[in-house]
Design an enzyme around this catalytic site. Structure first.
Site, PDB file in Angstrom:
ATOM      1  N   TYR A 124    -141.094  10.590  85.466  1.00  0.00           N
ATOM      2  CA  TYR A 124    -142.002   9.939  86.422  1.00  0.00           C
ATOM      3  C   TYR A 124    -143.292  10.744  86.584  1.00  0.00           C
ATOM      4  O   TYR A 124    -144.009  10.576  87.564  1.00  0.00           O
ATOM      5  CB  TYR A 124    -141.331   9.787  87.789  1.00  0.00           C
ATOM      6  CG  TYR A 124    -140.184   8.788  87.827  1.00  0.00           C
ATOM      7  CD1 TYR A 124    -139.694   8.191  86.678  1.00  0.00           C
ATOM      8  CD2 TYR A 124    -139.604   8.423  89.040  1.00  0.00           C
ATOM      9  CE1 TYR A 124    -138.641   7.282  86.718  1.00  0.00           C
ATOM     10  CE2 TYR A 124    -138.560   7.507  89.093  1.00  0.00           C
ATOM     11  CZ  TYR A 124    -138.072   6.944  87.922  1.00  0.00           C
ATOM     12  OH  TYR A 124    -137.041   6.043  87.970  1.00  0.00           O
ATOM     13  N   LYS A 173    -128.807  15.729  80.166  1.00  0.00           N
ATOM     14  CA  LYS A 173    -128.478  15.214  78.841  1.00  0.00           C
ATOM     15  C   LYS A 173    -128.927  16.266  77.829  1.00  0.00           C
ATOM     16  O   LYS A 173    -129.683  15.984  76.887  1.00  0.00           O
ATOM     17  CB  LYS A 173    -129.196  13.860  78.638  1.00  0.00           C
ATOM     18  CG  LYS A 173    -128.746  13.076  77.417  1.00  0.00           C
ATOM     19  CD  LYS A 173    -127.352  12.478  77.551  1.00  0.00           C
ATOM     20  CE  LYS A 173    -126.951  11.797  76.267  1.00  0.00           C
ATOM     21  NZ  LYS A 173    -125.558  11.353  76.236  1.00  0.00           N
ATOM     22  N   ASP A 206    -124.298  10.135  81.022  1.00  0.00           N
ATOM     23  CA  ASP A 206    -123.502   8.942  80.696  1.00  0.00           C
ATOM     24  C   ASP A 206    -122.056   9.099  81.193  1.00  0.00           C
ATOM     25  O   ASP A 206    -121.495   8.217  81.836  1.00  0.00           O
ATOM     26  CB  ASP A 206    -123.553   8.624  79.193  1.00  0.00           C
ATOM     27  CG  ASP A 206    -123.489   9.868  78.312  1.00  0.00           C
ATOM     28  OD1 ASP A 206    -123.551  10.986  78.841  1.00  0.00           O
ATOM     29  OD2 ASP A 206    -123.365   9.715  77.078  1.00  0.00           O
ATOM     30  N   ASP A 230    -132.784   8.896  90.251  1.00  0.00           N
ATOM     31  CA  ASP A 230    -133.133   7.573  90.777  1.00  0.00           C
ATOM     32  C   ASP A 230    -131.987   6.602  90.495  1.00  0.00           C
ATOM     33  O   ASP A 230    -131.522   5.862  91.371  1.00  0.00           O
ATOM     34  CB  ASP A 230    -134.426   7.099  90.086  1.00  0.00           C
ATOM     35  CG  ASP A 230    -135.077   5.938  90.822  1.00  0.00           C
ATOM     36  OD1 ASP A 230    -134.570   5.548  91.883  1.00  0.00           O
ATOM     37  OD2 ASP A 230    -136.091   5.421  90.323  1.00  0.00           O
TER      38      ASP A 230
END
Ligand code: NAD
Length: 369
Positions: A124, A173, A206, A230
């Protein structure tokens, strides 16, 4: 003299839920001096910009704000007011507690999680562009810095220590994002080593999504980067009863802005239909920040009892299948009035009964973590 607080009503359902929150805040008997400023669509109409300097000045001056949601049109137009506000005022820690309230609106009555999300950088950061003239390819830069990663991880551990939480889980990740993910992971590990009293672990984003919908009670404080945070905070809101009951707070070093996880829900704007609880629980968080602990306890208890009683609840808490007893839905303003009526008369010292919801999953000992 009362607490001077910037009040940003926002767009869509924002004006309805912020007036509900204001009613409940005032029912505590604490005096507030609201500095009402417009951002979003009302500000564009009045001054041609969605985030006027006057809004930023008001938050800087008062150092505390209660904010409604603000619409961000998809695609072109103005940059997100929410992202700009966080970056301009360096509101780097977005804290979103997800607590099941009386087990209503959820299949996970035991949910009690806090998502701590870095709110100023990551995907972002606003660093993005079209690669070619015919807009057939585009790039968004994932900015991760050591400074921001260190401070958000420290924030999560300090919160865990202060609130006696069980553990802190970092979500990233790093297996695929070998630089940005690894940088965040390294920062987390080094900060975690300075808090030996607080258990720490890590999950890939995930896997974390799957873990959370299987058994949310395995988790407690979750710290992560902007985009993952988010998404995870909406997921956790869903576990605890939905967006209608999920509050949030943004903290900088000296400023705090309280806003719900939900957006402006334009389809419900002006219908007196939205759930006011998320914005009302923002008042609870704001009162705690102001050191008004007893008043905060009263607000939480009044919300809890109103939801548990199920006489005056909005549509999202009255849906069959997710509630112990389906009822006719009430309006946003009626629910706010009911909560405000209860605030001065509840006993916040009584222990909360253990929640039970229909369809709560049984423990799954085979679950891999
Ligand atoms: P949203 O949260 O506004 O609404 C999604 C759905 O959740 C709604 O259709 C409704 O079914 C439900 N919902 C949300 N709030 C509710 C409430 N208080 N009571 C009952 N049901 C509620 O998400 P969206 O539709 O993706 O976004 C709408 C706009 O809000 C977009 O412009 C988005 O950018 C903006 N937004 C702003 C913020 C913020 O100001 N912090 C946060 C998220 C989204």
């Amino acid at each position: 003299m009362g607490h001077r607080v910037t009040l940003i009503p926002g767009d869509g359902i924002g004006p309805e839920v912020t007036s509900a929150a204001r009613l409940v805040a005032e029912a505590t008997g604490i005096s507030f001096d609201w500095d009402v400023v417009e951002a979003g669509e009302a500000a564009i109409k009045a001054s041609g910009t969605p985030l006027p300097e006057a809004v930023l000045d008001s938050v800087r001056r008062n150092r505390i704000a209660l904010k409604g949601p603000i619409t961000t049109p998809i695609g072109g137009g103005f940059r997100s007011v929410n992202v700009s506000l966080r970056q301009t005022l360096d509101l780097y820690a977005s804290v979103r507690p997800s607590r099941s309230i009386a087990g209503e609106g959820t299949r996970f009555p035991e949910t009690d999680l806090v998502v701590v999300r870095e709110a100023t950088e990551g995907l972002y950061s606003g660093v993005e562009h079209w690669v070619d003239r015919d807009h057939s390819a585009a790039e968004t830069v994932n900015v991760i810095t050591r400074k921001a990663s260190d401070r958000i991880c420290r924030f999560a551990f300090e919160l865990a220590r202060r609130d006696h939480r069980r553990k802190v889980t970092a979500v990233h990740k790093a297996n695929i994002m070998k630089t940005t993910g690894a940088l965040f992971q390294t920062a987390f590990r080094e900060v975690a080593a300075k808090y030996p009293d607080i258990p720490a672990d890590e999950r890939l984003i995930d896997n974390m999504c799957m873990q959370l919908v299987k058994r949310p009670s395995e988790y407690d404080v979750i710290v992560t980067t902007n985009l993952f945070g988010d998404i995870l905070s909406d997921l956790c809101a869903g576990l605890a009863g939905g967006l209608g009951v999920a509050p949030g707070a943004l903290y900088g070093d000296s400023l705090a802005v309280f806003e719900p996880v939900h957006g402006s829900a334009p389809k419900y704007a002006g219908q007196d239909r939205a759930d006011p609880v998320a914005e009302i629980l923002c008042v609870e968080l704001m009162l705690r920040h102001l050191g008004e602990t007893k008043a905060a306890d009263r607000v939480f208890r009044a919300v809890w009892e109103t939801i548990a009683e199920k006489k005056v609840v909005t549509y999202d808490l009255a849906l069959p299948g997710y509630t112990s007893r389906p009822v006719a839905p009430s309006t946003c303003s009626a629910m706010a009035k009911e909560i405000a009526r209860k605030v001065p008369i509840v006993d916040p010292n009584l222990p909360l009964p253990a929640p039970k919801a229909p369809g709560a999953p049984s423990a799954d000992p085979a679950l891999e973590t």
